[in-house]
Write an enzyme that holds these catalytic residues in place. Sequence first.
Site, PDB file in Angstrom:
ATOM      1  N   ASN A  13       0.872  -1.172   0.000  1.00 33.37           N
ATOM      2  CA  ASN A  13       0.000   0.000   0.000  1.00 33.37           C
ATOM      3  C   ASN A  13       0.911   1.224   0.000  1.00 33.37           C
ATOM      4  O   ASN A  13       1.480   1.577   1.024  1.00 33.37           O
ATOM      5  CB  ASN A  13      -0.899  -0.015   1.249  1.00 33.37           C
ATOM      6  CG  ASN A  13      -1.753   1.245   1.361  1.00 33.37           C
ATOM      7  OD1 ASN A  13      -1.779   2.073   0.448  1.00 33.37           O
ATOM      8  ND2 ASN A  13      -2.443   1.389   2.474  1.00 33.37           N
ATOM      9  N   LYS A  15       0.103   4.195  -0.218  1.00 38.26           N
ATOM     10  CA  LYS A  15      -0.557   5.387   0.336  1.00 38.26           C
ATOM     11  C   LYS A  15      -0.317   6.570  -0.619  1.00 38.26           C
ATOM     12  O   LYS A  15      -0.221   6.349  -1.822  1.00 38.26           O
ATOM     13  CB  LYS A  15      -0.077   5.634   1.771  1.00 38.26           C
ATOM     14  CG  LYS A  15      -0.213   4.353   2.621  1.00 38.26           C
ATOM     15  CD  LYS A  15      -0.075   4.532   4.091  1.00 38.26           C
ATOM     16  CE  LYS A  15      -0.277   3.193   4.790  1.00 38.26           C
ATOM     17  NZ  LYS A  15      -0.210   3.289   6.239  1.00 38.26           N
ATOM     18  N   HIS A  99      -9.637   1.239   4.773  1.00 36.78           N
ATOM     19  CA  HIS A  99      -8.378   1.441   5.496  1.00 36.78           C
ATOM     20  C   HIS A  99      -8.624   2.403   6.664  1.00 36.78           C
ATOM     21  O   HIS A  99      -9.429   3.327   6.554  1.00 36.78           O
ATOM     22  CB  HIS A  99      -7.316   2.008   4.547  1.00 36.78           C
ATOM     23  CG  HIS A  99      -5.948   1.965   5.139  1.00 36.78           C
ATOM     24  ND1 HIS A  99      -5.529   2.879   6.070  1.00 36.78           N
ATOM     25  CD2 HIS A  99      -4.918   1.097   4.972  1.00 36.78           C
ATOM     26  CE1 HIS A  99      -4.286   2.573   6.447  1.00 36.78           C
ATOM     27  NE2 HIS A  99      -3.896   1.490   5.781  1.00 36.78           N
ATOM     28  N   GLU A 101      -7.013   4.801   7.717  1.00 38.22           N
ATOM     29  CA  GLU A 101      -6.770   6.212   7.405  1.00 38.22           C
ATOM     30  C   GLU A 101      -7.986   6.834   6.723  1.00 38.22           C
ATOM     31  O   GLU A 101      -8.299   8.003   6.941  1.00 38.22           O
ATOM     32  CB  GLU A 101      -5.494   6.339   6.546  1.00 38.22           C
ATOM     33  CG  GLU A 101      -4.248   6.068   7.389  1.00 38.22           C
ATOM     34  CD  GLU A 101      -3.069   5.491   6.633  1.00 38.22           C
ATOM     35  OE1 GLU A 101      -3.032   5.551   5.398  1.00 38.22           O
ATOM     36  OE2 GLU A 101      -2.169   4.962   7.320  1.00 38.22           O
ATOM     37  N   GLU A 171      -5.473  -4.807  10.418  1.00 37.52           N
ATOM     38  CA  GLU A 171      -4.431  -3.810  10.627  1.00 37.52           C
ATOM     39  C   GLU A 171      -4.694  -3.048  11.922  1.00 37.52           C
ATOM     40  O   GLU A 171      -5.476  -2.074  11.922  1.00 37.52           O
ATOM     41  CB  GLU A 171      -4.400  -2.805   9.472  1.00 37.52           C
ATOM     42  CG  GLU A 171      -4.118  -3.424   8.122  1.00 37.52           C
ATOM     43  CD  GLU A 171      -3.504  -2.411   7.162  1.00 37.52           C
ATOM     44  OE1 GLU A 171      -2.433  -2.703   6.635  1.00 37.52           O
ATOM     45  OE2 GLU A 171      -4.080  -1.327   6.969  1.00 37.52           O
ATOM     46  N   GLY A 177       2.511   2.320  10.666  1.00 35.93           N
ATOM     47  CA  GLY A 177       3.468   3.416  10.504  1.00 35.93           C
ATOM     48  C   GLY A 177       4.203   3.788  11.781  1.00 35.93           C
ATOM     49  O   GLY A 177       4.851   4.820  11.854  1.00 35.93           O
ATOM     50  N   SER A 217       3.400  -2.133  10.201  1.00 34.37           N
ATOM     51  CA  SER A 217       4.852  -2.207  10.409  1.00 34.37           C
ATOM     52  C   SER A 217       5.440  -3.580  10.058  1.00 34.37           C
ATOM     53  O   SER A 217       6.400  -4.026  10.677  1.00 34.37           O
ATOM     54  CB  SER A 217       5.226  -1.818  11.844  1.00 34.37           C
ATOM     55  OG  SER A 217       4.813  -0.487  12.111  1.00 34.37           O
TER      56      SER A 217
HETATM   57  P1  13P Z   1       2.955   0.343   7.564  1.00 31.05           P
HETATM   58  O1  13P Z   1       3.452  -0.946   6.975  1.00 31.05           O
HETATM   59  O2  13P Z   1       3.703   1.542   7.076  1.00 31.05           O
HETATM   60  O3  13P Z   1       2.848   0.260   9.058  1.00 31.05           O
HETATM   61  O4  13P Z   1       1.460   0.560   7.027  1.00 31.05           O
HETATM   62  C1  13P Z   1       0.551  -0.487   7.119  1.00 31.05           C
HETATM   63  C2  13P Z   1      -0.647  -0.132   6.364  1.00 31.05           C
HETATM   64  O5  13P Z   1      -1.410   0.743   6.734  1.00 31.05           O
HETATM   65  C3  13P Z   1      -0.904  -0.857   5.114  1.00 31.05           C
HETATM   66  O6  13P Z   1      -2.180  -0.621   4.638  1.00 31.05           O
END
Ligand code: 13P
Length: 255
Positions: A13, A15, A99, A101, A171, A177, A217
Amino acid sequence: MDKKNRNALIAGNWKMNMLASQVPAYWQGLEPGAKLAEGVSSALCVPFPLIPAVKAALAGSQVKVGAQDVSSHDKGAYTGEVSAAQLADLGVDYCIIGHSERRAYHGESDGLVNEKLKALLGAGITPIMCCGESLEQRDAGVTLSFVESQIKGGLEGIGPEEMKKVVIAYEPIWAIGTGRTATAEQAQEVCGYIRGVLGKLYGEELAKGVQILYGGSMNGKNAKELLAQPDIDGGLIGGASLKPEFADIIGAANE
Ligand code: 13P
């Protein structure tokens, strides 16, 4: 069917990162390690404008292209939205929905996630439906009940044949992150619980065939232990998918 009969999926992803002009160099770095063993799939879920560039770079590779969101509407006066048909037309195979976010910054509810899931299935795109608790919810001991409510809300009205085409990603928000990965035990506990919820909704046999990913992560170092868990069938990777390290995670799934 159990873990060894389920395919693995390693999905990146990106982002809101990368530029189309950076894609060729990115792919040059990743390609040597992006060979997939039998039973392993991989996809890069990229920002909408980058889809054609990524599709072109990945031509001839086994790695598929995905998106990160989709409109719940088919077409029409929805300024700024992108439809499932438009994604399918570009050759998109996967799309992330729900997601954390988008839930946090764009107010997405389980109901909207459910509509988006239906839009994707209608267009023949595999939805990767995300769920996961906040740190406050984990500390309050409501992780499992919260994740269960997200799963049930997101899958409302989805029949068994459709469910076979859905991927779930667990997640935990506190692991995204932050560099603070869930332990393999924590991740397995929730992924196993999700499979149990799917079992109650669709029967155990069907639930055993659903791909459940872990995200938060995940990196080249911790992937192997996470992917070894009985109910973790792959990963949804943010930060590490922007680097050649993503190939190490594919490598862990290939083993
Ligand atoms: P990270 O791997 O940067 O923690 O992000 C995970 C994520 O949100 C994947 O959709």
